[in-house]
Each structure stands twice: as C-alpha cells, then as structure tokens.
Design a protein around this motif. Structure first.
Motif, PDB file in Angstrom:
ATOM      1  N   ARG A 163       0.836  -1.190   0.000  1.00 17.02           N
ATOM      2  CA  ARG A 163       0.000   0.000   0.000  1.00 17.02           C
ATOM      3  C   ARG A 163       0.871   1.241   0.000  1.00 17.02           C
ATOM      4  NH1 ARG A 163      -5.095  -0.372  -1.466  1.00 17.02           N
ATOM      5  NH2 ARG A 163      -5.652   1.408  -0.152  1.00 17.02           N
ATOM      6  N   ARG A 164       0.420   2.298  -0.673  1.00 15.85           N
ATOM      7  CA  ARG A 164       1.242   3.488  -0.848  1.00 15.85           C
ATOM      8  C   ARG A 164       1.023   4.538   0.232  1.00 15.85           C
ATOM      9  NH1 ARG A 164       1.714   5.151  -7.137  1.00 15.85           N
ATOM     10  NH2 ARG A 164       3.159   6.575  -6.147  1.00 15.85           N
ATOM     11  N   HIS A 165      -0.143   4.524   0.877  1.00 15.33           N
ATOM     12  CA  HIS A 165      -0.403   5.585   1.842  1.00 15.33           C
ATOM     13  C   HIS A 165       0.325   5.308   3.164  1.00 15.33           C
ATOM     14  CE1 HIS A 165      -3.640   2.652   2.756  1.00 15.33           C
ATOM     15  NE2 HIS A 165      -3.490   3.047   4.006  1.00 15.33           N
ATOM     16  N   THR A 166       0.488   6.337   3.926  1.00 12.07           N
ATOM     17  CA  THR A 166       1.155   6.230   5.222  1.00 12.07           C
ATOM     18  C   THR A 166       0.122   6.036   6.324  1.00 12.07           C
ATOM     19  OG1 THR A 166       1.075   8.630   5.458  1.00 12.07           O
ATOM     20  CG2 THR A 166       3.075   7.687   4.491  1.00 12.07           C
ATOM     21  N   PRO A 167       0.519   5.448   7.451  1.00  9.32           N
ATOM     22  CA  PRO A 167      -0.411   5.324   8.572  1.00  9.32           C
ATOM     23  C   PRO A 167      -0.951   6.699   8.964  1.00  9.32           C
ATOM     24  CG  PRO A 167       1.553   4.018   8.978  1.00  9.32           C
ATOM     25  CD  PRO A 167       1.844   4.854   7.750  1.00  9.32           C
ATOM     26  N   GLY A 168      -2.233   6.761   9.195  1.00 12.94           N
ATOM     27  CA  GLY A 168      -2.859   8.034   9.567  1.00 12.94           C
ATOM     28  C   GLY A 168      -3.504   8.754   8.407  1.00 12.94           C
ATOM     29  N   ARG A 169      -3.058   8.474   7.178  1.00 19.87           N
ATOM     30  CA  ARG A 169      -3.644   9.201   6.046  1.00 19.87           C
ATOM     31  C   ARG A 169      -5.100   8.789   5.820  1.00 19.87           C
ATOM     32  NH1 ARG A 169      -5.277  13.357   4.108  1.00 19.87           N
ATOM     33  NH2 ARG A 169      -6.314  13.020   2.114  1.00 19.87           N
ATOM     34  N   ALA A 170      -5.418   7.512   6.005  1.00 18.19           N
ATOM     35  CA  ALA A 170      -6.785   7.063   5.760  1.00 18.19           C
ATOM     36  C   ALA A 170      -7.770   7.731   6.715  1.00 18.19           C
ATOM     37  CB  ALA A 170      -6.871   5.544   5.889  1.00 18.19           C
ATOM     38  N   THR A 171      -7.421   7.780   7.996  1.00 15.47           N
ATOM     39  CA  THR A 171      -8.341   8.400   8.955  1.00 15.47           C
ATOM     40  C   THR A 171      -8.419   9.912   8.742  1.00 15.47           C
ATOM     41  OG1 THR A 171      -6.538   8.452  10.580  1.00 15.47           O
ATOM     42  CG2 THR A 171      -8.068   6.580  10.676  1.00 15.47           C
ATOM     43  N   ALA A 172      -7.321  10.516   8.304  1.00 15.77           N
ATOM     44  CA  ALA A 172      -7.361  11.944   7.978  1.00 15.77           C
ATOM     45  C   ALA A 172      -8.287  12.194   6.786  1.00 15.77           C
ATOM     46  CB  ALA A 172      -5.955  12.452   7.678  1.00 15.77           C
ATOM     47  N   ALA A 173      -8.218  11.308   5.780  1.00 12.36           N
ATOM     48  CA  ALA A 173      -9.094  11.451   4.623  1.00 12.36           C
ATOM     49  C   ALA A 173     -10.550  11.259   5.009  1.00 12.36           C
ATOM     50  CB  ALA A 173      -8.693  10.448   3.544  1.00 12.36           C
ATOM     51  N   ALA A 174     -10.809  10.356   5.961  1.00 10.87           N
ATOM     52  CA  ALA A 174     -12.175  10.164   6.438  1.00 10.87           C
ATOM     53  C   ALA A 174     -12.705  11.434   7.088  1.00 10.87           C
ATOM     54  CB  ALA A 174     -12.224   9.003   7.423  1.00 10.87           C
ATOM     55  N   THR A 175     -11.859  12.085   7.881  1.00  7.12           N
ATOM     56  CA  THR A 175     -12.261  13.358   8.500  1.00  7.12           C
ATOM     57  C   THR A 175     -12.530  14.406   7.434  1.00  7.12           C
ATOM     58  OG1 THR A 175     -10.980  12.883  10.497  1.00  7.12           O
ATOM     59  CG2 THR A 175     -11.508  15.189  10.052  1.00  7.12           C
ATOM     60  N   GLU A 176     -11.670  14.476   6.423  1.00  2.67           N
ATOM     61  CA  GLU A 176     -11.865  15.444   5.333  1.00  2.67           C
ATOM     62  C   GLU A 176     -13.164  15.174   4.578  1.00  2.67           C
ATOM     63  OE1 GLU A 176      -7.033  15.827   4.631  1.00  2.67           O
ATOM     64  OE2 GLU A 176      -8.299  14.868   3.110  1.00  2.67           O
ATOM     65  N   ALA A 177     -13.501  13.890   4.386  1.00  9.73           N
ATOM     66  CA  ALA A 177     -14.738  13.557   3.683  1.00  9.73           C
ATOM     67  C   ALA A 177     -15.960  14.012   4.479  1.00  9.73           C
ATOM     68  CB  ALA A 177     -14.802  12.052   3.421  1.00  9.73           C
ATOM     69  N   ARG A 178     -15.943  13.796   5.780  1.00 11.54           N
ATOM     70  CA  ARG A 178     -17.064  14.256   6.600  1.00 11.54           C
ATOM     71  C   ARG A 178     -17.170  15.771   6.551  1.00 11.54           C
ATOM     72  NH1 ARG A 178     -14.745  11.354  10.516  1.00 11.54           N
ATOM     73  NH2 ARG A 178     -14.733  13.143  11.916  1.00 11.54           N
ATOM     74  N   GLU A 179     -16.033  16.446   6.603  1.00 11.54           N
ATOM     75  CA  GLU A 179     -16.050  17.910   6.553  1.00 11.54           C
ATOM     76  C   GLU A 179     -16.534  18.422   5.198  1.00 11.54           C
ATOM     77  OE1 GLU A 179     -12.040  18.801   7.628  1.00 11.54           O
ATOM     78  OE2 GLU A 179     -12.429  18.694   9.796  1.00 11.54           O
ATOM     79  N   ALA A 180     -16.339  17.617   4.147  1.00 11.91           N
ATOM     80  CA  ALA A 180     -16.807  18.000   2.813  1.00 11.91           C
ATOM     81  C   ALA A 180     -18.308  17.764   2.647  1.00 11.91           C
ATOM     82  CB  ALA A 180     -16.046  17.211   1.750  1.00 11.91           C
ATOM     83  N   GLY A 181     -18.932  17.103   3.630  1.00  8.99           N
ATOM     84  CA  GLY A 181     -20.373  16.910   3.598  1.00  8.99           C
ATOM     85  C   GLY A 181     -20.839  15.534   3.178  1.00  8.99           C
ATOM     86  N   PHE A 182     -19.930  14.563   3.052  1.00  9.05           N
ATOM     87  CA  PHE A 182     -20.361  13.204   2.727  1.00  9.05           C
ATOM     88  C   PHE A 182     -21.250  12.667   3.849  1.00  9.05           C
ATOM     89  CE2 PHE A 182     -17.124  13.476  -0.449  1.00  9.05           C
ATOM     90  CZ  PHE A 182     -17.496  12.565  -1.434  1.00  9.05           C
ATOM     91  N   GLU A 183     -22.395  12.109   3.466  1.00  7.27           N
ATOM     92  CA  GLU A 183     -23.338  11.609   4.456  1.00  7.27           C
ATOM     93  C   GLU A 183     -22.823  10.344   5.136  1.00  7.27           C
ATOM     94  OE1 GLU A 183     -27.135  11.125   2.557  1.00  7.27           O
ATOM     95  OE2 GLU A 183     -26.889  13.000   1.433  1.00  7.27           O
ATOM     96  N   HIS A 184     -22.099   9.522   4.368  1.00  7.96           N
ATOM     97  CA  HIS A 184     -21.633   8.241   4.901  1.00  7.96           C
ATOM     98  C   HIS A 184     -20.187   8.011   4.474  1.00  7.96           C
ATOM     99  CE1 HIS A 184     -25.735   7.456   6.049  1.00  7.96           C
ATOM    100  NE2 HIS A 184     -26.130   7.614   4.800  1.00  7.96           N
ATOM    101  N   VAL A 185     -19.375   7.530   5.425  1.00  8.13           N
ATOM    102  CA  VAL A 185     -17.956   7.280   5.181  1.00  8.13           C
ATOM    103  C   VAL A 185     -17.605   5.885   5.683  1.00  8.13           C
ATOM    104  CG1 VAL A 185     -15.590   8.054   5.586  1.00  8.13           C
ATOM    105  CG2 VAL A 185     -17.434   9.746   5.421  1.00  8.13           C
TER     106      VAL A 185
END
Length: 403
Positions: A163-185
């Motif tokens: 996998r190419r991402h670093t630890p912590g990037r996935a959960t950070a992206a999840a936070t960004e998705a919620r902040e962008a208004g995604f109803e479900h993550v």
C-alpha cells in the motif's frame, strides 16, 4: 431460448436481453456499477481487473468516453429500467480520474434512467488520491458516500500489502470527507496479513473507530494465485495467513466495532445505523438488478448475468465500433438462483427464511441451530440467522444448508 446458456456464450453485438429478463424490470430495484480500472501501482495482494498507466493501453480520457458510450448502449437495451437507487464507482482507484470526469459519468447515469430521490452514490478511493478540494467537488457533483481503503494503521503491514499511503492518512481522509459533507464514510480493513500482530489489528480498529466513520468493512486477507503476495509466500519470504489467526481477528473486530456502536449487518460489514448500510452491496446480496459499466464489469438483470471484456483498449474499441463490450453471459436457472440466494442472504443479519429452504435444508438448519450456529430466537421466528460462532463458520453452514 434454452433454459441455461453455456457459460460464456457470446453476448449479441447489440447487447439485447431476452424478453424474460425485461419483464417487470421497472418494478425491481436497479443500480449502476462503474468500474474504473486504473491504479497508480498494483498492491501485492490484489487480483482485480486493474492496470497501471503503462499497462492499460487506454488514456483516462478515452476510458471516460468509452464508459459514456456504454451507458448510451445500456439506455437502448434497458429504457424501462430505473430510477437508479444506487451508484457505485469502484476499481481500481476511481479518484485517479478528475472529479469532473466522475461527475460526467454520474450525470450520464442520471440523464439515462434518473436518480431516485435519496439515491446512494458511492465512490471508492485510496487515501492518497483525495484531498479536501477534490472531496468537496465530488460531494457537489452528487456523491453521498465514500469508501476509503485503509487496510491497516501499521506501517509494516502496509508495506507487506504494497500500500502506498502512510499510517494516519486514511483516517485523515475520512475526517476530510465528513467535513466535505459526505453523508456516509466507510473504512476498509484487512486482517491476517503476514507479520500483523493482535496489537497491530487492535490499533487499526481503534483508529477506525476514532475517525468517527459510520461504516467499517473488515476482510480476512485472501492469497490469490498470480499475485506478488502469492509468489512471496511460495518462495518462503512470508508465511501463509493462518485461519486460526483470522478467526481471532474477526472476534476482535466484532468486539471493538460493536462496542463503538457499529452493528454487523453482513458477515464482513458493520454500520452505525440502517441508513449507514451500503445499499448498493445489499442490492447485490439480495438479487437485485444492476448494469456494470467498464472493462471486466459484471451485470445482472432479471436472471441474466453478463460480463465485459477485461482489457481497457479492447473494451473501448468495441464501443467505438458500435458493438457491445460483453464477453459472455449466462441465464441463471431456478436452481442457480436458489443456491446464490442462500449463499448471499444467509451472510446477512436479516438471515434466510426457513420456509424457503429446499430438500434437506430444513433438517440441516435444525442441526446448525442445535450446534449453536444459528440464533435460537430468530429460528423460533422462522429465520436462519448466524450466531457469532456461526459467522466464523459461515461457509460451512451454507454448504450444509445446500446439501
């Protein structure tokens, strides 16, 4: 038409379906799957129909044009389908395409069949392929749900998986998705990777919970033939995943996720509420209709299943020539439908109606209940629902019900 088509019978170049498949299509739930076959690199465990930029033989912009052409073909074949209740953009890494291209594809689906009010629209994404700006554009385009490939919070596990991402990037992206208004993550986890410890997986679970997502998928690592991981195991570089370890990891997932308020609704999936469940996957699991767009995509309408050619360049050429990209199809017999229905629905929390079991199925269900594999209360109410121990042995229970 014969009762059963030979496996892989060619699809007519115009893509037409038998009349039996079209009967009542308007009354059945309908979804659309869009397969984006591009990946920046291939993970060592993956055997999906994906291609790196040097392998695909097709530019990303040309792929979008081909996918739009297939949606137009689908409109001619299925003009009465819809409205579309679910759209799922998978891959590959769909978010390697610019958000505007994904928006064009979604708009074409909407113009073709119409999106139902409150339709679920999902895209998969690798954590490193999105940022706050792209997530905001996807949300504005109409995407309501995002599924992020986290896999693990341990750096050494991610390395084994390539996998190419670093630890912590996935959960950070999840936070960004919620902040962008995604109803479900959703966050995807994989357990049982060679070298993963119980503490590693517990840390991954806790990180997913702390991210505040409303859906988690957790899958046992499967070593597929032909992958780099399979070759490494064959050479003795890493050990084969252990079934006992996988069972322990599953129990850890159930404990952590249920403790955080996420209840299982399918053996490998947990959601915070009924609304957070993946409606598109439920369409698959309950025998609904869907059209799969893209290289290698599978479709199902009214008991007819078909699949597209795999190579992106071949896929695009067929559509450019005005032909269907279908490679083969089969007409499911009544027996086929029954087997698949039991296999898929028994994995759901809703279970399977005991009255619909055939042959020796009722007797096998009673044995499974007596062995603690089916829930006593649900059984008394006429349903076969797996217990926690039953979930660990789901494949064996299903085999017994079908023998």
């Amino acid at each position: 038409m014969p009762a059963t088509l030979p496996d892989g019978e060619p699809v007519p170049t115009s893509g037409e379906l038998p009349a039996t498949a079209l009967d009542g299509v308007r009354e059945r739930d309908f979804g659309v799957y869009l397969h984006v076959p591009f990946c920046a690199s291939r993970c060592g465990y993956c055997d999906f129909n994906t291609y790196t930029p040097t392998e695909s033989g097709l530019a990303q912009g040309d792929y979008v044009s081909a996918a739009l052409a297939e949606i137009e073909l689908a409109r001619r074949v299925l003009p009465e389908a819809g409205p579309v209740r679910t759209v799922f953009v998978g891959g590959g890494t769909p978010t390697l395409l610019p958000p505007d291209d994904l928006a064009r594809l979604l708009d074409a689906v909407d113009r073709t069949w119409g999106l139902a009010p409150g339709a679920e629209v999902t895209t998969e994404a690798n954590p490193e392929s999105v940022d706050p700006a792209s997530l905001a554009r996807l949300r504005k385009a109409g995407f309501t749900r995002i599924s992020l490939g986290m896999q693990s919070a341990a750096a050494h596990v991610l390395r084994v998986l390539d996998r190419r991402h670093t630890p912590g990037r996935a959960t950070a992206a999840a936070t960004e998705a919620r902040e962008a208004g995604f109803e479900h993550v959703n966050l995807d986890l994989i357990y049982g990777t060679p070298g993963e410890t119980a503490d590693d997986f517990e840390a991954s679970l806790q990180a997913a919970v702390a991210a505040g997502v409303d859906h988690v998928s957790a899958y046992s690592l499967i070593v597929e033939d032909g992958t780099r991981l399979a070759a490494r195991i064959r050479r003795g570089e890493v050990p084969m995943p252990s079934d006992d370890v996988a069972a322990d990891r599953y129990l850890a997932a159930e404990n952590a996720l249920s403790g955080a308020g996420l209840g299982w609704y399918e053996v490998s999936n947990w959601a915070a509420s009924a609304a957070a469940r993946c409606a598109h996957n439920l369409l698959y699991w309950t025998g609904g209709d869907w059209w799969g767009v893209g290289p290698g995509a599978h479709s199902h309408v009214g008991g007819v299943r078909w699949w597209n050619v795999k190579r992106p360049a071949h896929y695009a050429k067929l559509l450019a020539d005005g032909q269907s990209p279908g490679a083969g199809r089969e007409l499911l017999s009544d027996a086929d439908k029954y087997v698949e229905d039991v296999m898929l629905r028994l994995r759901l929390r809703d279970g399977y109606p005991l009255a619909e079991l055939r042959d020796d199925g009722p007797a096998a269900a009673e044995r499974a209940r007596a062995d603690g594999l089916l829930d006593d209360v649900e059984y008394a109410d006429g349903r076969a629902m797996l217990t926690l121990r039953g979930r660990l042995l789901a494949d064996a229970v299903i085999r017994e019900l079908l023998t």
